[in-house]
Write an enzyme that holds these catalytic residues in place. Structure first.
Site, PDB file in Angstrom:
ATOM      1  N   GLU A   1      -4.103   7.889   7.718  1.00  0.00           N
ATOM      2  CA  GLU A   1      -5.076   7.006   7.060  1.00  0.00           C
ATOM      3  C   GLU A   1      -5.330   5.770   7.920  1.00  0.00           C
ATOM      4  OE1 GLU A   1      -5.413   4.431   2.893  1.00  0.00           O
ATOM      5  OE2 GLU A   1      -4.001   6.109   3.019  1.00  0.00           O
TER       6      GLU A   1
ATOM      7  N   HIS B   1       0.830  -1.202   0.000  1.00  0.00           N
ATOM      8  CA  HIS B   1       0.000   0.000   0.000  1.00  0.00           C
ATOM      9  C   HIS B   1       0.870   1.260   0.000  1.00  0.00           C
ATOM     10  CE1 HIS B   1      -2.230   3.136   2.383  1.00  0.00           C
ATOM     11  NE2 HIS B   1      -3.118   2.895   1.449  1.00  0.00           N
TER      12      HIS B   1
ATOM     13  N   GLU C   1       2.183   1.837  -3.434  1.00  0.00           N
ATOM     14  CA  GLU C   1       1.128   2.395  -4.294  1.00  0.00           C
ATOM     15  C   GLU C   1       1.088   3.922  -4.191  1.00  0.00           C
ATOM     16  OE1 GLU C   1      -3.381   3.504  -3.889  1.00  0.00           O
ATOM     17  OE2 GLU C   1      -2.962   1.507  -3.074  1.00  0.00           O
ATOM     18  N   HIS C   2       1.170   4.425  -2.969  1.00  0.00           N
ATOM     19  CA  HIS C   2       1.173   5.878  -2.763  1.00  0.00           C
ATOM     20  C   HIS C   2       2.358   6.527  -3.478  1.00  0.00           C
ATOM     21  CE1 HIS C   2      -1.730   6.969   0.668  1.00  0.00           C
ATOM     22  NE2 HIS C   2      -2.051   5.749   0.281  1.00  0.00           N
TER      23      HIS C   2
END
Length: 423
Positions: free
Chosen positions: A140, A65, A68-69
């Site tokens: 997040e 993840h 991905e950012h």
């Protein structure tokens, strides 16, 4: 280029492999105004151990993840802005088994496909940018830590699984992401973002030959390290971790899940996956006596769901029913009684035919939506299945198959999770 015609759904799929190993799938939908493309790597939150060059590597929780950012961060241009100028929008997501980068466009298809390939196949990292990203992702994570439904789901998995990586939150946790370094991300990128570990699916209105040439030309201009790896799954016992898991949060009603760890395939895996969807609807849909009885007694609210999930690559499968309730003890007693009765009494031929026909209709409707086609194809392909043959498997499912699957509701492998109000 390979050409495969599927008569039952009247679709033709074109595919080829680039010299670097990238798998490409093109589905032309003449007359459609929108084209959807998705570029996917088989790298998700469940990829937490791999072997490379004789060495075992442990992937840091949340790294897929995090990567991905970072893919969207470029020094010379803004990815989203570039797609917008080309009459397209872009996004990405990370799941248990993949990270996908996508665009939706009404024009400039070839150009947008090249942009998609180029930005994903060029990772720019610095220690400063990684340090800057960590508090953003930590924020997040904190948001999901305050989401009671999200917590119910993952607390349920932690009640079922000892070692399987499916129990790990996709974003990791605040501790894990602060240990990620630039070297870690480059290592994961080199192995998991190699073209041979990726696939591109484009669905919509485009010139087939022109797009295929564009993709091949784009890939032939690039060089990649010749790397290979092998994913490893941790050993997982059949037994559950805990019969009951309780967590206190700021909630008004109790969030409650009743879950089963599934250790066996009683049917061929794809057939079991599809048949379980039918069976779950027969037993638990809001039109059933099961739901109506609980709802009419005001023992649960309308916020209710049920799911079956499995993954052959990562060796997990589970059944989960989720409720909002005030009297958790009543619900536990009710469910314990329900699952120790003869569940075959709730399965009849009429319901089976109606729900099976519904799933067949839903499947056919997928092919009116380029986005649904692409995302469904990628998901099934990574699992080792061909989306375009699902209808054949669905047609083979019998009521006897459903009755066989009732064995999976095994109390020995049942775990109850509760998100309760703070005192």
């Amino acid at each position: 280029m390979n050409k495969q015609y599927y008569e039952l759904i009247d679709e033709t799929l074109y595919s080829f492999n680039c010299e670097n190993g990238l798998q490409v799938y093109l589905l032309n939908k003449e007359g459609y105004s929108k084209t959807y493309g998705v570029f996917t790597t088989k790298f998700g939150s469940c990829n937490n151990i791999f072997m490379a060059n004789g060495k075992k590597h442990h992937v840091i929780d949340g790294a897929a993840h995090f990567l991905e950012h970072k893919m969207f961060e470029k020094t010379n241009y803004d990815v989203m802005d570039l797609f917008s100028k080309q009459q397209a929008s872009s996004n990405a997501f990370t799941s248990f088994d993949k990270t996908a980068y996508l665009f939706s466009a009404t024009a400039n298809v070839n150009q947008n496909v090249e942009t998609l390939l180029d930005f994903v196949q060029n990772l720019e990292l610095s220690d400063e940018s990684i340090a800057k990203e960590k508090p953003i992702i930590a924020s997040e994570i904190m948001m999901y830590e305050d989401d009671s439904d999200w917590q119910l789901f993952f607390q349920s998995l932690q009640g079922l699984y000892h070692n399987n990586s499916v129990k790990i939150d996709i974003a990791g946790d605040k501790k894990s992401i602060y240990t990620i370094t630039k070297e870690d991300l480059f290592l994961y990128y080199d192995y998991f973002y190699h073209p041979s570990n990726m696939m591109l699916f484009v669905c919509g209105n485009f010139d087939l030959a022109s797009l295929a040439n564009t993709i091949n030309d784009n890939q032939n201009k690039k060089t990649f390290k010749k790397l290979s790896h092998e994913n490893i799954n941790a050993d997982e016992p059949k037994e559950i971790v805990a019969r009951e898991v309780i967590k206190a949060m700021d909630v008004s009603n109790i969030k409650y899940s009743y879950s089963f760890k599934v250790n066996d395939y009683l049917l061929e895996p794809l057939k079991q996956d599809l048949a379980m969807s039918i069976l779950m609807d027969i037993l638990f849909a809001k039109t059933t006596s099961f739901y109506q009885d609980l709802f009419n007694q005001q023992k649960i609210t309308s916020q209710y769901s049920y799911t079956y999930a499995q993954d052959n690559n990562f060796n997990y499968a589970f059944i989960q029913l989720s409720f909002n309730c005030e009297d958790d003890q009543f619900l536990t007693n009710y469910l314990n009684d329900y699952f120790t009765t003869d569940l075959e009494q709730y399965i009849n031929e009429d319901d089976f035919k109606i729900i099976k026909a519904k799933y067949i209709g839903d499947f056919i409707r997928i092919f009116n939506n380029p986005e649904m086609i692409a995302n469904s194809f990628i998901s099934y392909s990574i699992a080792g299945y061909d989306l375009f043959t699902l209808l054949d498997v669905m047609n083979e499912i019998t009521i006897a198959d459903l009755k066989k699957l009732l064995q999976l509701f095994n109390q020995e492998y049942c775990s109850i999770t509760k998100i309760v109000p703070k005192k």
